[in-house]
Design a protein around this motif. Structure first.
Motif, PDB file in Angstrom:
ATOM      1  N   THR A 228     -24.428  27.516 138.592  1.00 17.27           N
ATOM      2  CA  THR A 228     -25.582  27.781 139.438  1.00 17.27           C
ATOM      3  C   THR A 228     -26.017  26.500 140.115  1.00 17.27           C
ATOM      4  O   THR A 228     -25.811  25.404 139.620  1.00 17.27           O
ATOM      5  CB  THR A 228     -26.758  28.335 138.613  1.00 17.27           C
TER       6      THR A 228
ATOM      7  N   LEU B 235     -34.060  38.394 142.852  1.00 16.56           N
ATOM      8  CA  LEU B 235     -34.469  37.183 142.150  1.00 16.56           C
ATOM      9  C   LEU B 235     -35.961  36.933 142.320  1.00 16.56           C
ATOM     10  O   LEU B 235     -36.683  36.664 141.346  1.00 16.56           O
ATOM     11  CB  LEU B 235     -33.655  35.989 142.673  1.00 16.56           C
TER      12      LEU B 235
ATOM     13  N   GLN C 245     -32.471  29.255 141.380  1.00 10.83           N
ATOM     14  CA  GLN C 245     -31.089  28.961 141.019  1.00 10.83           C
ATOM     15  C   GLN C 245     -30.192  30.090 141.498  1.00 10.83           C
ATOM     16  O   GLN C 245     -30.438  31.265 141.207  1.00 10.83           O
ATOM     17  CB  GLN C 245     -30.949  28.806 139.502  1.00 10.83           C
TER      18      GLN C 245
ATOM     19  N   PRO D 299     -32.516  41.008 134.764  1.00 10.39           N
ATOM     20  CA  PRO D 299     -32.463  39.621 134.288  1.00 10.39           C
ATOM     21  C   PRO D 299     -31.080  39.233 133.758  1.00 10.39           C
ATOM     22  O   PRO D 299     -30.674  38.074 133.877  1.00 10.39           O
ATOM     23  CB  PRO D 299     -33.516  39.582 133.178  1.00 10.39           C
ATOM     24  N   LYS D 300     -30.366  40.194 133.197  1.00 10.03           N
ATOM     25  CA  LYS D 300     -29.057  39.890 132.622  1.00 10.03           C
ATOM     26  C   LYS D 300     -28.009  39.650 133.703  1.00 10.03           C
ATOM     27  O   LYS D 300     -27.116  38.805 133.545  1.00 10.03           O
ATOM     28  CB  LYS D 300     -28.618  41.022 131.691  1.00 10.03           C
TER      29      LYS D 300
ATOM     30  N   SER E 286     -28.880  36.221 135.393  1.00 10.44           N
ATOM     31  CA  SER E 286     -28.568  35.055 134.557  1.00 10.44           C
ATOM     32  C   SER E 286     -27.080  34.901 134.289  1.00 10.44           C
ATOM     33  O   SER E 286     -26.646  33.860 133.796  1.00 10.44           O
ATOM     34  CB  SER E 286     -29.305  35.180 133.218  1.00 10.44           C
TER      35      SER E 286
ATOM     36  N   GLU F 289     -25.575  36.826 132.138  1.00  6.07           N
ATOM     37  CA  GLU F 289     -25.336  37.272 130.769  1.00  6.07           C
ATOM     38  C   GLU F 289     -24.382  38.468 130.731  1.00  6.07           C
ATOM     39  O   GLU F 289     -23.596  38.629 129.800  1.00  6.07           O
ATOM     40  CB  GLU F 289     -26.675  37.649 130.125  1.00  6.07           C
TER      41      GLU F 289
END
Length: 464
Positions: free
Chosen positions: A2, A114, A145, A439-440, A443, A445
């Motif tokens: 990122t 975001l 980011q 959010p996952k 990020s 994830e």
């Protein structure tokens, strides 16, 4: 990997502007959309705005026009951080900063998602004043980011697919709503098929002519179209004919107005039970992990239980609502809706509407039919919280047909209402899925490729 970017580097930022007071007739019912934080209702795209700008109003703020595809972010007060995408060229008021994203540096959809997660971050930057404000300079220096553009594209595609399906469901429901309201008004309020039969008979037509007139009224088709329907879709034609046959060919006097012969004139409280909710502050849960969320007028307007207040699950069942129940707020903001926010406790000032003798679609539509009059009664009361009384339910009269007619009409009206509820529940599930994935995916994830396959299966086109 990122990289950190400022919003200022990712695109042009425009602060909104309100037309000067000196400009006469700056606003209009149509024209350039004029976006304010009130128009940001939680959906990704702003489909309508409360006000538009006239040509004069638009010319007075022409330098503040933002193009389609921009991202608008509310930057003041309690609405701080609300984000939406703008589908057409628009103007915003000065409480909004708009980012015109540079698509070479970022995926606009990804950036929208975001920013939609950064409400608290933006509030922290704005400071703790009574009315926090995030001006253009501070907004432009907000750092975000961003992963590589490929991840952005794929993550945005997954999230956008969910939002697009939610929007499609909403559009289908709006179409269904227009259709069902027109049918209900025609059949149960204006009695148009009955009047069509009467007019045909008064013109010396036969019973068959009267039936044909009612079929045309019910279907919206002319005689030639009905002939074609009979040849091409005989089952649908037969069903239409059977429905038209159920309408009487005469009217009778009633306490309401002239109603179809053989129908009854009944009050709302005769066709349904209106169970008032409880003063739930007296029924708090004994165990914080075992409770029902409280639904007040605010939650009914939102369409979901926000769990801000909790009640004991041991209250009487008549005051517990679940998906598909009809709820009527009789005080303050009067409205009628089918609840789709899950199992909850109903607060006072709201009725749970049920019936042992009549189907849901009938008492739902008749309650809503009388809503405008109820709102007028409440507005005339010289109190802060205008309301109606049970006596108004007794004076709200309805023309009720026999059971055979209700059963036949229900094939259309009940199926539409059930479909609307189904689509709303699906949208609720998709919204929760989107919020869980958001959010996952942002990020990193979750793998975007694996998530895409699993998600796209859930957003197949809806059959209506």
């Amino acid at each position: 990997m990122t990289s950190e970017w400022t919003l200022e580097a990712l695109g042009q930022i425009v602060t909104g502007k309100t037309p000067p007071k000196a400009v006469q007739n700056a606003y209009s019912d149509s024209g350039m959309p004029f976006l304010t934080p009130k128009d940001m209702d939680g959906r990704k795209w702003v489909l309508t705005t409360e006000r538009c700008l006239s040509e004069e109003g638009t010319n007075s703020v022409r330098k503040s026009i933002v193009p389609a595809g921009s991202i608008a972010v509310s930057c003041i007060g309690s609405d701080m951080g609300k984000a939406v995408r703008i589908p057409v060229d628009s103007v915003t008021n000065q409480q909004i900063n708009t980012l015109i994203p540079n698509a070479e540096k970022c995926d606009p959809d990804y950036l929208y998602y975001l920013l939609s997660t950064m409400q608290q971050d933006l509030k922290d930057i704005a400071g703790g004043s009574a009315t926090p404000i995030l001006n253009k300079g501070h907004f432009g220096k907000v750092q975000v980011q961003l992963p590589d553009i490929r991840h952005q594209n794929q993550a945005a595609k997954i999230l956008a697919a969910l939002d697009d399906k939610i929007q499609l469901n909403n559009q289908i429901n709006q179409t269904l709503e227009q259709m069902v309201q027109a049918i209900f008004k025609s059949w149960f309020v204006d009695f148009e098929p009955v009047k069509a039969k009467i007019a045909a008979l008064e013109a010396d037509g036969s019973e068959e002519d009267a039936l044909l007139a009612a079929m045309q009224t019910v279907s919206g088709k002319d005689e030639a179209e009905l002939t074609r329907l009979q040849a091409e879709q005989p089952e649908q034609y037969a069903e239409l004919r059977a429905t038209a046959e159920l309408f009487p060919s005469a009217m009778q006097e009633s306490e309401l107005v002239e109603i179809p012969e053989g129908w009854e004139c009944l009050a709302l409280d005769q066709i349904a039970k209106y169970q008032n909710g409880l003063a739930l502050q007296k029924f708090r849960p004994e165990n914080e992990d075992d409770y029902l969320p409280v639904v007040k007028i605010a939650q009914l307007k939102k369409g979901y239980a926000d769990h801000e207040e909790k009640a004991s699950p041991n209250i009487k069942p008549d005051c517990i609502i679940d998906n598909g129940d009809v709820v009527f707020s009789w005080s303050g903001s009067l409205m009628v809706d089918t609840w789709c926010g899950g199992r909850a406790a109903l607060n006072q000032h709201l009725f749970k509407v049920t019936s042992e003798n009549y189907p849901k679609w009938l008492y739902f539509h008749f309650t809503r039919h009388h809503l405008e009059e109820f709102q007028r009664i409440a507005a005339d009361k010289a109190v802060t919280m205008g309301h109606i009384k049970r006596e108004h339910l007794k004076s709200a009269l309805c023309a009720i047909p026999d059971g055979k007619f209700i059963e036949s009409a229900g094939k259309v009206l009940s199926s539409v209402l059930n479909k609307q509820i189904e689509l709303r529940l699906e949208s609720k599930y998709l919204s929760e899925l989107r919020d869980a994935l958001l959010p996952k995916l942002l990020s990193g994830e979750l793998s975007v490729s694996e998530t895409a396959n699993q998600t796209l299966e859930k957003v197949e086109p809806t059959n209506v």
